[in-house]
Design a protein around this motif. Structure first.
Motif, PDB file in Angstrom:
ATOM      1  N   PHE A  12       0.854  -1.192  -0.021  1.00 40.92           N
ATOM      2  CA  PHE A  12      -0.111   0.091   0.068  1.00 40.92           C
ATOM      3  C   PHE A  12       1.022   1.327   0.014  1.00 40.92           C
ATOM      4  O   PHE A  12       1.923   1.236   0.878  1.00 40.92           O
ATOM      5  CB  PHE A  12      -0.943  -0.007   1.272  1.00 40.92           C
ATOM      6  CG  PHE A  12      -1.892  -1.251   1.484  1.00 40.92           C
ATOM      7  CD1 PHE A  12      -3.017  -1.090   0.825  1.00 40.92           C
ATOM      8  CD2 PHE A  12      -1.648  -2.111   2.292  1.00 40.92           C
ATOM      9  CE1 PHE A  12      -3.866  -2.253   1.005  1.00 40.92           C
ATOM     10  CE2 PHE A  12      -2.577  -3.222   2.570  1.00 40.92           C
ATOM     11  CZ  PHE A  12      -3.483  -3.259   1.750  1.00 40.92           C
ATOM     12  N   LEU A  13       0.490   2.365  -0.751  1.00 38.96           N
ATOM     13  CA  LEU A  13       1.321   3.349  -0.747  1.00 38.96           C
ATOM     14  C   LEU A  13       0.433   4.627  -0.145  1.00 38.96           C
ATOM     15  O   LEU A  13      -0.521   4.746  -0.329  1.00 38.96           O
ATOM     16  CB  LEU A  13       1.790   3.998  -2.310  1.00 38.96           C
ATOM     17  CG  LEU A  13       2.729   3.068  -3.100  1.00 38.96           C
ATOM     18  CD1 LEU A  13       3.077   3.559  -4.093  1.00 38.96           C
ATOM     19  CD2 LEU A  13       3.689   2.577  -2.111  1.00 38.96           C
ATOM     20  N   VAL A  14       1.239   5.270   0.605  1.00 35.33           N
ATOM     21  CA  VAL A  14       0.833   6.422   1.507  1.00 35.33           C
ATOM     22  C   VAL A  14       1.843   7.535   1.201  1.00 35.33           C
ATOM     23  O   VAL A  14       3.004   7.336   0.810  1.00 35.33           O
ATOM     24  CB  VAL A  14       0.523   6.034   3.132  1.00 35.33           C
ATOM     25  CG1 VAL A  14      -0.459   4.987   3.202  1.00 35.33           C
ATOM     26  CG2 VAL A  14       1.852   5.805   3.663  1.00 35.33           C
TER      27      VAL A  14
ATOM     28  N   LYS B 278       4.511  10.164   1.894  1.00 33.41           N
ATOM     29  CA  LYS B 278       5.947   9.860   2.671  1.00 33.41           C
ATOM     30  C   LYS B 278       5.865  10.149   3.928  1.00 33.41           C
ATOM     31  O   LYS B 278       5.170  11.243   4.616  1.00 33.41           O
ATOM     32  CB  LYS B 278       6.863  10.595   2.038  1.00 33.41           C
ATOM     33  CG  LYS B 278       8.367  10.299   2.383  1.00 33.41           C
ATOM     34  CD  LYS B 278       8.869   9.796   1.193  1.00 33.41           C
ATOM     35  CE  LYS B 278      10.348   8.891   1.477  1.00 33.41           C
ATOM     36  NZ  LYS B 278      10.749   7.903   0.568  1.00 33.41           N
TER      37      LYS B 278
ATOM     38  N   VAL C 294       7.806   1.009   4.902  1.00 35.92           N
ATOM     39  CA  VAL C 294       9.231   0.932   4.146  1.00 35.92           C
ATOM     40  C   VAL C 294       9.219   2.393   3.575  1.00 35.92           C
ATOM     41  O   VAL C 294       8.544   2.605   2.656  1.00 35.92           O
ATOM     42  CB  VAL C 294       8.868  -0.131   2.891  1.00 35.92           C
ATOM     43  CG1 VAL C 294      10.057  -0.159   2.179  1.00 35.92           C
ATOM     44  CG2 VAL C 294       8.696  -1.490   3.514  1.00 35.92           C
ATOM     45  N   HIS C 295      10.405   2.849   3.982  1.00 34.20           N
ATOM     46  CA  HIS C 295      10.394   4.356   3.607  1.00 34.20           C
ATOM     47  C   HIS C 295      11.589   4.426   2.254  1.00 34.20           C
ATOM     48  O   HIS C 295      11.434   5.667   1.598  1.00 34.20           O
ATOM     49  CB  HIS C 295      11.206   5.043   4.649  1.00 34.20           C
ATOM     50  CG  HIS C 295      10.179   5.203   5.796  1.00 34.20           C
ATOM     51  ND1 HIS C 295       8.935   5.813   5.868  1.00 34.20           N
ATOM     52  CD2 HIS C 295      10.551   4.653   7.036  1.00 34.20           C
ATOM     53  CE1 HIS C 295       8.566   5.668   7.214  1.00 34.20           C
ATOM     54  NE2 HIS C 295       9.366   4.889   7.903  1.00 34.20           N
ATOM     55  N   ASP C 296      12.411   3.379   2.225  1.00 34.00           N
ATOM     56  CA  ASP C 296      13.605   3.849   1.083  1.00 34.00           C
ATOM     57  C   ASP C 296      13.103   3.347  -0.268  1.00 34.00           C
ATOM     58  O   ASP C 296      13.821   3.646  -1.329  1.00 34.00           O
ATOM     59  CB  ASP C 296      14.712   3.316   1.839  1.00 34.00           C
ATOM     60  CG  ASP C 296      14.574   2.106   2.303  1.00 34.00           C
ATOM     61  OD1 ASP C 296      13.776   1.443   2.228  1.00 34.00           O
ATOM     62  OD2 ASP C 296      15.827   1.725   2.932  1.00 34.00           O
TER      63      ASP C 296
ATOM     64  N   PHE D 220      10.664   3.580  -1.977  1.00 36.63           N
ATOM     65  CA  PHE D 220       9.748   4.475  -2.968  1.00 36.63           C
ATOM     66  C   PHE D 220      10.317   5.801  -3.142  1.00 36.63           C
ATOM     67  O   PHE D 220      10.661   6.266  -2.141  1.00 36.63           O
ATOM     68  CB  PHE D 220       8.416   4.239  -2.738  1.00 36.63           C
ATOM     69  CG  PHE D 220       7.731   2.830  -2.794  1.00 36.63           C
ATOM     70  CD1 PHE D 220       7.275   2.304  -3.791  1.00 36.63           C
ATOM     71  CD2 PHE D 220       7.533   2.225  -1.411  1.00 36.63           C
ATOM     72  CE1 PHE D 220       7.022   1.073  -3.886  1.00 36.63           C
ATOM     73  CE2 PHE D 220       7.500   0.999  -1.270  1.00 36.63           C
ATOM     74  CZ  PHE D 220       7.009   0.035  -2.635  1.00 36.63           C
ATOM     75  N   HIS D 221       9.782   6.453  -4.020  1.00 35.61           N
ATOM     76  CA  HIS D 221      10.393   7.857  -4.042  1.00 35.61           C
ATOM     77  C   HIS D 221       9.665   8.816  -3.198  1.00 35.61           C
ATOM     78  O   HIS D 221      10.160   9.456  -2.338  1.00 35.61           O
ATOM     79  CB  HIS D 221      10.416   8.320  -5.720  1.00 35.61           C
ATOM     80  CG  HIS D 221      10.837   9.795  -5.874  1.00 35.61           C
ATOM     81  ND1 HIS D 221      12.190  10.099  -5.667  1.00 35.61           N
ATOM     82  CD2 HIS D 221      10.287  10.812  -6.258  1.00 35.61           C
ATOM     83  CE1 HIS D 221      12.352  11.358  -5.772  1.00 35.61           C
ATOM     84  NE2 HIS D 221      11.256  11.945  -6.105  1.00 35.61           N
ATOM     85  N   ALA D 222       8.454   9.009  -3.431  1.00 31.88           N
ATOM     86  CA  ALA D 222       7.762  10.153  -2.725  1.00 31.88           C
ATOM     87  C   ALA D 222       6.645   9.566  -1.996  1.00 31.88           C
ATOM     88  O   ALA D 222       5.933  10.386  -1.155  1.00 31.88           O
ATOM     89  CB  ALA D 222       7.124  11.278  -3.681  1.00 31.88           C
ATOM     90  N   GLU D 223       6.677   8.192  -1.526  1.00 27.79           N
ATOM     91  CA  GLU D 223       5.515   7.635  -0.854  1.00 27.79           C
ATOM     92  C   GLU D 223       6.373   6.562   0.115  1.00 27.79           C
ATOM     93  O   GLU D 223       7.521   6.504   0.131  1.00 27.79           O
ATOM     94  CB  GLU D 223       4.714   6.841  -1.706  1.00 27.79           C
ATOM     95  CG  GLU D 223       3.889   7.639  -2.444  1.00 27.79           C
ATOM     96  CD  GLU D 223       4.077   7.378  -3.809  1.00 27.79           C
ATOM     97  OE1 GLU D 223       5.190   7.007  -4.294  1.00 27.79           O
ATOM     98  OE2 GLU D 223       3.090   7.983  -4.757  1.00 27.79           O
ATOM     99  N   THR D 224       5.572   6.297   0.874  1.00 25.01           N
ATOM    100  CA  THR D 224       5.845   5.153   2.088  1.00 25.01           C
ATOM    101  C   THR D 224       5.158   4.020   1.804  1.00 25.01           C
ATOM    102  O   THR D 224       3.888   3.858   1.440  1.00 25.01           O
ATOM    103  CB  THR D 224       5.750   5.687   3.531  1.00 25.01           C
ATOM    104  OG1 THR D 224       6.911   6.855   3.550  1.00 25.01           O
ATOM    105  CG2 THR D 224       6.271   4.480   4.305  1.00 25.01           C
ATOM    106  N   GLY D 225       5.752   2.662   1.570  1.00 24.08           N
ATOM    107  CA  GLY D 225       5.091   1.597   1.249  1.00 24.08           C
ATOM    108  C   GLY D 225       4.720   0.882   2.822  1.00 24.08           C
ATOM    109  O   GLY D 225       5.288   1.045   3.758  1.00 24.08           O
ATOM    110  N   ILE D 226       3.665   0.280   2.573  1.00 21.86           N
ATOM    111  CA  ILE D 226       3.061  -0.231   3.858  1.00 21.86           C
ATOM    112  C   ILE D 226       2.976  -1.730   3.747  1.00 21.86           C
ATOM    113  O   ILE D 226       2.024  -2.035   2.733  1.00 21.86           O
ATOM    114  CB  ILE D 226       1.512   0.333   4.535  1.00 21.86           C
ATOM    115  CG1 ILE D 226       1.685   1.916   4.466  1.00 21.86           C
ATOM    116  CG2 ILE D 226       0.951  -0.460   5.682  1.00 21.86           C
ATOM    117  CD1 ILE D 226       2.643   2.100   5.685  1.00 21.86           C
TER     118      ILE D 226
END
Lengths: 95, 484
Positions: A88-90, A92, B137-139, B141-147
């Motif tokens: 899932f993307l949220v 930053k 997961v912060h690193d 993806f570019h502008a997003e955080t993966g869950i």
């Protein structure tokens, strides 16, 4: 118990609610009335009673430690606004 | 000039999160296996899909009871699940199901041996069941955080110590003792790399003799013993320096940076500690029957502390040996299985388990349960050693061969012709040959240079390819040199 505007803003932030300045006073007085109701409740003598965590007289049903769920990631990810590579993307979030 | 002040005293309490080793999650039937593809082990409950309800895992409750009994704590007949409310993307419900006012495990204690030889009693205030959050997961993806919600809902036992430790060494010793205990009980795999066992450290300092606690900081999510030690040491020093400079300590959450060996404040969440706990309306109180507690008590294994004491008092082992053997239940069980075949030889068995076996295990980075030489195999080897069929040096060679899969001890001794020469005739012949070869040294020996005995022993061993029975060799040599 009385509330001031700062407390209302704090509660709103905890609940992730955006409230406008002109809503503050009416929310404050509504919430204060709710709290006065709790003051009345607090005045009742309950020293002889154990705290009640749940209104029903039930005990918790437990389940056996068995894996009963399959991979539903495709369905679940389809519900998300954005997803990529199985995540899932949220927006930053950085600690 | 400064007035002489009392020295500083650090006060430390730990909150340890032990992941309970269940197959399924605390409130859903999703798997808990580590390393699966993201979100493949996230159920509707774990994702907080409206209309779903949590149903607790019996095995997680059972494991919590086992821990409670092992630390001599009261098991709550009634305990309550509560909601801890906060917003974070890896917490889909907007609250974590935890326990607050009425945890399943009440106050208990643990006896902890510190590296300097002292034993301290650590009060454990409580242990409660709660679900883990997902992973951000912060690193990647570019502008997003993966869950990834695979971890969401995994059962944790949070073990809360009282603020009773006064040094990083004490805190680490306590953490190790808890780590040993949860693995011993089989309730947690203790894998720190995978996050199955991690710890928050609460640290404050005060002047010795003060009764009030200083302002504390909390170092979050430290996942190695070394990092806990370094983080606490750094934090104690930082706080003392600040107070001596006239600054005050801010109550805050800090993160440990293992590359710099420093702690630094987490980006402040001003509302972080306002969790608004309340009993979860989805979950009635957890009731545990006295009979269930009694059954777990009966099934409890002999605990590491008790076994350690038994090894010292009944088997006569040195404390250091007992400590090492009891650092892990599989090691202690292995030792006892070897000892069962060699009654009265505790020290010999301990030496081998902690020596040869431990060295090979560390070298191969495996658990003792996976060792290619089983306890029975080692017992056979040590029996041959005790009988005098082989010498200690040969035994080590045989052990190495066993480890490499060349067969059991008897087969290797047979195949390599390693059986010790205990036959007096053969030994005497070898000695005679040596004495004839070194007539000059024999004369020196007979003139009083008795140190040469070792030289003759060495030469005879060489001639017999190490297979001479050392005791017999010594006796025979002395006799021959005396001129008999």
């Amino acid at each position: 118990m009385s509330l001031d505007h700062a407390a209302v803003r704090h509660i709103a932030r905890l609940a992730r609610l955006a409230i406008a300045d002109d809503q503050l006073e009416s929310l404050r007085s509504d919430l204060e009335r709710v709290l006065h109701l709790f003051d009345d409740l607090a005045a009742a003598n309950v020293n002889h009673l154990a705290p009640l965590a749940h209104p029903h007289d039930q005990t918790l049903a437990l389940r056996d430690d068995i894996v009963s769920e399959d991979d539903r990631s495709a369905q679940l990810l389809a519900l998300a606004a954005t997803a990529q590579g199985g995540y899932f993307l949220v927006p930053k979030v950085i600690e | 000039m400064k007035t002489a002040a009392q020295p500083w005293q650090a006060v430390i309490g730990l909150e340890i999160h032990a992941q309970l080793s269940t197959a399924s999650k605390l409130f859903s039937g999703a798997a808990t296996a580590y390393g699966a593809d993201p979100n493949t082990q996230a159920s509707l409950v774990d994702c907080a899909i409206p209309g779903t309800l949590p149903v607790p895992n019996r095995e997680a409750v059972r494991k919590a009871i086992q821990f409670g009994l092992a630390i001599d704590a009261t098991i709550a007949r009634h305990s309550v699940f509560a909601r801890k409310n906060y917003f974070y993307p890896d917490l889909p419900k907007g609250y974590q199901i935890s326990q607050y006012e009425l945890p399943v495990v009440g106050a208990g204690r643990l006896s902890v041996r510190v590296d300097d030889g002292r034993t301290i009693e650590v009060l454990i205030q409580r242990a409660h069941l709660e679900e883990d959050a997902g992973k951000s997961v912060h690193d990647a993806f570019h502008a997003e955080t993966g869950i990834d919600l695979n971890r969401a809902g995994t059962p944790l036992l949070e073990i809360v110590s009282a603020p009773v430790m006064h040094s990083a060494a004490e805190a680490v010793a306590y953490m190790r003792t808890v780590h040993t205990l949860v693995r011993w009980l089989g309730i947690c795999d203790g894998n720190m790399q995978e996050g199955s066992f991690r710890c928050d450290c609460n640290v404050s300092v005060r002047r010795s003799g003060d009764t009030q606690l200083g302002t504390r900081t909390e170092i979050k999510n430290v996942n190695s013993f070394r990092f806990v030690e370094k983080a606490i040491e750094y934090e104690i020093e930082r706080q003392i320096r600040a107070l001596e400079n006239g600054d005050s300590i801010v109550q805050e959450t800090r993160l440990y940076d293992p590359t710099r060996h420093q702690t630094r404040p987490m980006r402040s969440k001003e509302t972080a500690d306002d969790y608004r706990y309340f009993p979860d309306p989805d979950l009635p109180p957890l009731t545990i029957a006295e009979a269930d507690i009694a059954r777990e008590r009966t099934a409890l294994p002999e605990l590491p502390q008790a076994r350690r004491v038994r090894y010292v008092t009944e088997l006569g082992l040195p404390e250091a040996d007992a400590d090492q053997l009891c650092s892990d239940r599989a090691t202690a069980d292995y030792f006892e299985a070897v000892l069962a075949a060699l009654p009265g030889q505790a020290k010999l068995c301990a030496n081998w388990v902690l020596g040869e076996v431990a060295a090979k295990i560390n070298e191969a980075v495996i658990e003792i349960s996976a060792a290619p030489v089983t306890a029975d195999g080692l017992a056979q080897l040590l029996t041959r050693l005790r009988e005098g069929s082989i010498s200690g040096k040969i035994a080590k060679d045989v052990f190495a061969a066993m480890w490499n899969g060349e067969g059991d001890a008897d087969a290797i001794i047979q195949a390599r012709g390693l059986k010790q020469i205990s036959d007096t005739g053969a030994l005497a012949a070898a000695i005679d040959a040596v004495l004839a070869e070194y007539a000059g040294q024999v004369a020196d020996y007979r003139n009083g240079n008795e140190k040469l005995l070792q030289f003759f022993v060495g030469q005879t061993m060489k001639r017999t390819r190490g297979q001479a029975n050392p005791q017999q060799l010594n006796e025979l040599l002395k006799q021959k040199l005396a001129g008999n």
